[in-house]
Design a protein around this motif. Structure first.
Motif, PDB file in Angstrom:
ATOM      1  N   UNK A 251     -10.953  -8.864  -5.060  1.00 30.99           N
ATOM      2  CA  UNK A 251     -12.108  -8.085  -4.603  1.00 30.99           C
ATOM      3  C   UNK A 251     -12.060  -7.849  -3.103  1.00 30.99           C
ATOM      4  N   UNK A 252     -11.788  -8.895  -2.350  1.00 32.26           N
ATOM      5  CA  UNK A 252     -11.768  -8.760  -0.895  1.00 32.26           C
ATOM      6  C   UNK A 252     -10.574  -7.951  -0.412  1.00 32.26           C
ATOM      7  N   UNK A 253      -9.497  -7.971  -1.183  1.00 34.68           N
ATOM      8  CA  UNK A 253      -8.332  -7.183  -0.797  1.00 34.68           C
ATOM      9  C   UNK A 253      -8.445  -5.725  -1.175  1.00 34.68           C
ATOM     10  N   UNK A 254      -9.488  -5.366  -1.928  1.00 35.03           N
ATOM     11  CA  UNK A 254      -9.698  -3.986  -2.310  1.00 35.03           C
ATOM     12  C   UNK A 254      -8.766  -3.505  -3.405  1.00 35.03           C
ATOM     13  N   UNK A 255      -8.360  -4.435  -4.292  1.00 35.73           N
ATOM     14  CA  UNK A 255      -7.420  -4.055  -5.346  1.00 35.73           C
ATOM     15  C   UNK A 255      -8.112  -3.754  -6.673  1.00 35.73           C
ATOM     16  N   UNK A 256      -9.431  -3.776  -6.702  1.00 32.61           N
ATOM     17  CA  UNK A 256     -10.155  -3.614  -7.958  1.00 32.61           C
ATOM     18  C   UNK A 256      -9.900  -2.252  -8.599  1.00 32.61           C
ATOM     19  N   UNK A 257      -9.766  -1.211  -7.791  1.00 38.32           N
ATOM     20  CA  UNK A 257      -9.582   0.129  -8.332  1.00 38.32           C
ATOM     21  C   UNK A 257      -8.109   0.470  -8.537  1.00 38.32           C
ATOM     22  N   UNK A 258      -7.285   0.168  -7.553  1.00 42.25           N
ATOM     23  CA  UNK A 258      -5.874   0.531  -7.640  1.00 42.25           C
ATOM     24  C   UNK A 258      -5.065  -0.430  -8.504  1.00 42.25           C
ATOM     25  N   UNK A 259      -5.461  -1.701  -8.540  1.00 42.59           N
ATOM     26  CA  UNK A 259      -4.742  -2.712  -9.328  1.00 42.59           C
ATOM     27  C   UNK A 259      -5.766  -3.546 -10.104  1.00 42.59           C
ATOM     28  N   UNK A 260      -6.443  -2.949 -11.073  1.00 35.90           N
ATOM     29  CA  UNK A 260      -7.551  -3.633 -11.746  1.00 35.90           C
ATOM     30  C   UNK A 260      -7.142  -4.875 -12.522  1.00 35.90           C
ATOM     31  N   UNK A 261      -5.868  -4.989 -12.898  1.00 34.19           N
ATOM     32  CA  UNK A 261      -5.446  -6.153 -13.675  1.00 34.19           C
ATOM     33  C   UNK A 261      -5.608  -7.452 -12.879  1.00 34.19           C
ATOM     34  N   UNK A 262      -5.635  -7.360 -11.564  1.00 40.19           N
ATOM     35  CA  UNK A 262      -5.799  -8.567 -10.754  1.00 40.19           C
ATOM     36  C   UNK A 262      -7.189  -9.171 -10.908  1.00 40.19           C
TER      37      UNK A 262
END
Length: 294
Positions: A251-262
């Motif tokens: 969430x803090x790295x901003x990967x929720x949209x581009x890498x949702x599997x994380x």
């Protein structure tokens, strides 16, 4: 022809057998049991099935790779395999949940037994402590405790257990208040049985069925609160593969949209754990209902 008398058939159904039979009729209970056993086995066998060292697991070349045949859950921002971290995270989350519930159950049940049996000033004191703890939302209270003593997995475990104690105090006390007036308890008191024997041998067994059900439900709650503390950085510290901390990193790295599997897979396992123990608790509640065992 001589007639032979036959003894009337007696039922061998004990309360335990009746409870097991009723549990096996509960679809939700059986589903929850299968899910809980699967998660526990996954946590126990993770080091054998997929050895992992979180301190050295880095693969910067394969950062944020989507799920594939080679990496079924993909990789995170440091190239770490999400599947490996998730299954090893189950060890942390289940450990915290089980230990926290065991601590709160032991302390809360003993305090509830004492408050319900002795009454008077000690009941008032324990009642005040219970009311003070219940005055705060459990997650907020856990956050406050960890913020004071310092972020760590052990402190998070203790904080979660403290928030659960009032539940067991009230539960044990309510059972004792009704059971202490029963004939066999009065008879034991009249015969001079020590208070410890009355509490542990006569009153505690009456409180066990609802306490067992509550403990099962509390494991899911403790897991959720531990994940919340990990998400806020107050639980397990990096690089430990804790589910809440994994969600926080994504969430803090901003990967929720581009890498949702994380975020999807750690969140999915949190949901499955809470669901498993809630379903198991529902099945146990139906099986251990005293009215259903008559």
């Amino acid at each position: 022809m001589a007639l032979t008398a036959t003894a009337p058939k007696t039922s061998n159904d004990t309360p335990t057998r009746l409870a097991i039979r009723r549990f096996m009729k509960s679809s939700s209970g059986k589903i929850g049991l299968v899910m809980a056993v699967f998660l526990i086995l996954l946590a126990l066998l993770a080091p054998v099935f997929k050895p992992y060292n979180p301190a050295t697991d880095r693969d910067y070349i394969n950062r944020l790779k989507p799920p594939s045949a080679e990496r079924v859950f993909g990789t995170d921002n440091l190239g770490r395999d999400v599947f490996t971290r998730v299954i090893h995270g189950s060890r942390i989350s289940l450990q915290v949940g089980l230990v926290a519930v065991a601590l709160s159950l032991t302390i809360g049940t003993l305090l509830g037994l004492v408050a319900g049996y002795f009454r008077g000033g000690i009941e008032i004191l324990i009642g005040w402590i219970t009311d003070i703890l219940l005055a705060f939302p459990s997650t907020l209270l856990a956050i406050a405790i960890v913020a004071v003593v310092g972020p760590s997995l052990t402190n998070a475990m203790v904080a979660v257990s403290i928030t659960q104690i009032p539940v067991y105090i009230r539960l044990a006390r309510s059972v004792v208040l009704s059971a202490r007036e029963l004939d066999y308890v009065q008879a034991a008191t009249a015969l001079g049985a020590p208070n410890r024997r009355i509490l542990l041998r006569h009153l505690l067994p009456n409180a066990l069925p609802p306490i067992i059900v509550q403990a099962t439900l509390s494991i899911g709650t403790a897991t959720l609160e531990t994940a919340a503390l990990g998400f806020l950085g107050l639980g397990a510290q990096p690089p430990a593969p804790e589910w809440g901390a994994m969600l926080s990193d994504a969430f803090r790295g901003g990967y929720a949209l581009n890498s949702p599997w994380t975020m999807i897979f750690p969140g999915l396992f949190i949901m499955l754990t809470v669901l498993a123990f809630n379903l198991l608790g529902d099945g146990l509640r139906d099986a251990l209902d005293p009215r259903a065992l008559k």
